[in-house]
Design a protein around this motif. Sequence first.
Motif, short mmCIF file in Angstrom:
data_model
loop_
_atom_site.label_atom_id
_atom_site.label_comp_id
_atom_site.label_asym_id
_atom_site.label_seq_id
_atom_site.Cartn_x
_atom_site.Cartn_y
_atom_site.Cartn_z
N ALA A 17 -2.61 6.80 2.51
CA ALA A 17 -1.51 6.40 1.86
C ALA A 17 -0.19 6.31 2.90
CB ALA A 17 -1.18 7.07 0.55
N GLY A 18 0.57 5.09 3.11
CA GLY A 18 1.64 5.19 3.98
C GLY A 18 2.81 5.35 2.74
N VAL A 19 3.90 6.19 3.18
CA VAL A 19 4.94 6.35 2.21
C VAL A 19 6.56 6.25 2.98
CG1 VAL A 19 5.88 8.16 0.62
CG2 VAL A 19 3.71 7.97 0.79
N ASP A 20 7.26 5.57 2.45
CA ASP A 20 8.82 5.37 2.87
C ASP A 20 9.64 5.17 1.42
OD1 ASP A 20 10.61 5.32 4.67
OD2 ASP A 20 10.17 3.11 5.46
N ALA A 34 7.99 4.48 -2.08
CA ALA A 34 6.78 3.53 -2.36
C ALA A 34 5.58 4.16 -1.42
CB ALA A 34 6.99 2.08 -2.07
N ALA A 35 4.37 4.20 -2.14
CA ALA A 35 3.12 4.60 -1.48
C ALA A 35 2.36 3.39 -1.43
CB ALA A 35 2.74 5.72 -2.15
N VAL A 36 1.53 3.06 -0.32
CA VAL A 36 0.65 2.10 -0.43
C VAL A 36 -0.47 2.43 0.50
CG1 VAL A 36 0.51 -0.35 0.71
CG2 VAL A 36 2.67 0.42 -0.20
N ILE A 37 -1.75 2.06 -0.18
CA ILE A 37 -2.92 2.21 0.40
C ILE A 37 -3.53 0.81 0.80
CG2 ILE A 37 -5.25 3.03 -0.08
CD1 ILE A 37 -4.46 5.19 -1.79
N LEU A 38 -3.79 0.42 2.01
CA LEU A 38 -3.93 -0.90 2.11
C LEU A 38 -5.29 -1.20 1.97
CD1 LEU A 38 -1.84 -1.36 5.53
CD2 LEU A 38 -1.48 -2.48 3.19
N PRO A 39 -5.86 -2.31 1.71
CA PRO A 39 -7.47 -2.67 1.58
C PRO A 39 -7.96 -2.63 3.01
CG PRO A 39 -6.21 -4.75 1.43
CD PRO A 39 -5.02 -3.61 1.65
N ASP A 40 -9.02 -2.36 2.89
CA ASP A 40 -10.05 -2.41 4.20
C ASP A 40 -9.95 -3.87 5.08
OD1 ASP A 40 -10.90 0.07 3.89
OD2 ASP A 40 -12.81 -0.51 2.98
N GLY A 41 -9.70 -4.73 4.14
CA GLY A 41 -9.59 -6.38 4.91
C GLY A 41 -8.60 -6.89 4.18
N ASP A 42 -8.31 -8.07 4.45
CA ASP A 42 -7.26 -8.97 3.86
C ASP A 42 -5.71 -8.47 3.87
OD1 ASP A 42 -9.25 -11.10 3.22
OD2 ASP A 42 -9.90 -9.78 1.47
N VAL A 43 -5.46 -7.67 4.83
CA VAL A 43 -4.04 -7.16 4.88
C VAL A 43 -3.16 -8.41 5.02
CG1 VAL A 43 -2.71 -5.70 5.85
CG2 VAL A 43 -5.11 -5.09 5.72
N PRO A 44 -2.03 -8.41 4.09
CA PRO A 44 -1.09 -9.76 4.62
C PRO A 44 -0.75 -9.78 5.98
CG PRO A 44 -0.76 -8.51 2.44
CD PRO A 44 -1.80 -7.56 3.09
N PRO A 45 -0.63 -10.60 6.71
CA PRO A 45 -0.05 -10.77 8.00
C PRO A 45 1.51 -10.89 8.00
CG PRO A 45 -0.55 -12.96 7.26
CD PRO A 45 -1.10 -11.87 6.20
N ILE A 125 6.00 11.18 10.13
CA ILE A 125 6.07 10.30 11.55
C ILE A 125 7.30 9.89 11.61
CG2 ILE A 125 4.94 8.24 12.73
CD1 ILE A 125 2.50 8.90 10.93
N VAL A 126 8.08 10.48 12.64
CA VAL A 126 9.59 9.90 12.78
C VAL A 126 9.54 8.50 13.32
CG1 VAL A 126 11.83 10.00 14.05
CG2 VAL A 126 10.37 12.28 13.40
N GLY A 127 10.17 7.62 12.49
CA GLY A 127 10.03 6.26 13.04
C GLY A 127 8.89 5.23 12.52
N GLY A 128 8.16 6.05 11.50
CA GLY A 128 6.73 5.57 11.04
C GLY A 128 6.93 4.22 10.67
N ASP A 129 8.00 3.63 10.02
CA ASP A 129 8.00 2.22 9.43
C ASP A 129 7.78 1.25 10.58
OD1 ASP A 129 10.58 2.88 10.61
OD2 ASP A 129 11.57 2.42 8.39
N SER A 134 0.67 1.11 7.23
CA SER A 134 0.93 1.39 5.70
C SER A 134 2.15 1.88 5.45
CB SER A 134 -0.30 2.36 5.47
OG SER A 134 -0.02 3.63 5.98
N ILE A 135 2.91 2.56 6.20
CA ILE A 135 4.21 2.99 5.96
C ILE A 135 5.08 1.74 6.18
CG2 ILE A 135 6.25 4.31 7.03
CD1 ILE A 135 4.35 6.42 8.18
N ALA A 136 4.77 0.96 7.01
CA ALA A 136 5.67 -0.50 7.21
C ALA A 136 5.73 -1.25 5.63
CB ALA A 136 5.16 -1.34 8.11
#
Length: 199
Positions: A17-20, A34-45, A125-129, A134-136
């Motif tokens: 999970a990425g969090v920002d 927000a916390a986001v767990i991205l799917p294995d595929g079909d990540v939005p460009p 992670i400093v500047g992780g976004d 996932s942080i972005a």
Amino acid sequence: MTRLDGAMERAHPAPVAGVDEAGRGPLAGPVVAAAVILPDGDVPPGINDSKKLTARARAGLCAQLRAVARVGVGIASVEEIDSINILQATLLAMTRAVAALGVAPGMVLVDGNRLPRWDHPSTAIVGGDALCLSIAAASIVAKHERDMMMIAADARYPGYGWASNKGYGSRDHCDALRRLGPSPLHRRSFSPVAQALLL
């Protein structure tokens, strides 16, 4: 290969999970994480640091992320910000966002240099976004959700320009704060608001 290629996620046990957060600096409104767990595929460009995207792009990506990813949103109220300070309120919002995912992450990647006190394996992670996909993604969701809250709040408390300044201390907001006084959504622990209370 771009910097935001999911390499950081693949280096950790799934799900990652990425969090920002959005809204640490404004004079008014909640802080939203927000916390986001991205799917294995079909990540939005087009996922990138939310600050590098237009509001329209953030809105579109937020909708896509909610359709394909696991998303949790956490909010800390103005009252909580004034009670426990903005740093602790931010960490609280992050904790609520991860809890809202409904699953226990194998790793949590958090933007910044501080971590909430939780039991999840995690790293800051400093500047992780700008470095971590996932942080972005989390930065996009947090920013969009908070912006929508402030646009709605502008209709309830007109005059402060929140639809455009989103509660940040712009010149028009500070002028209105001195002219109208603080609203119920102003952070009284923040100096410009505290000073306006003395006028």
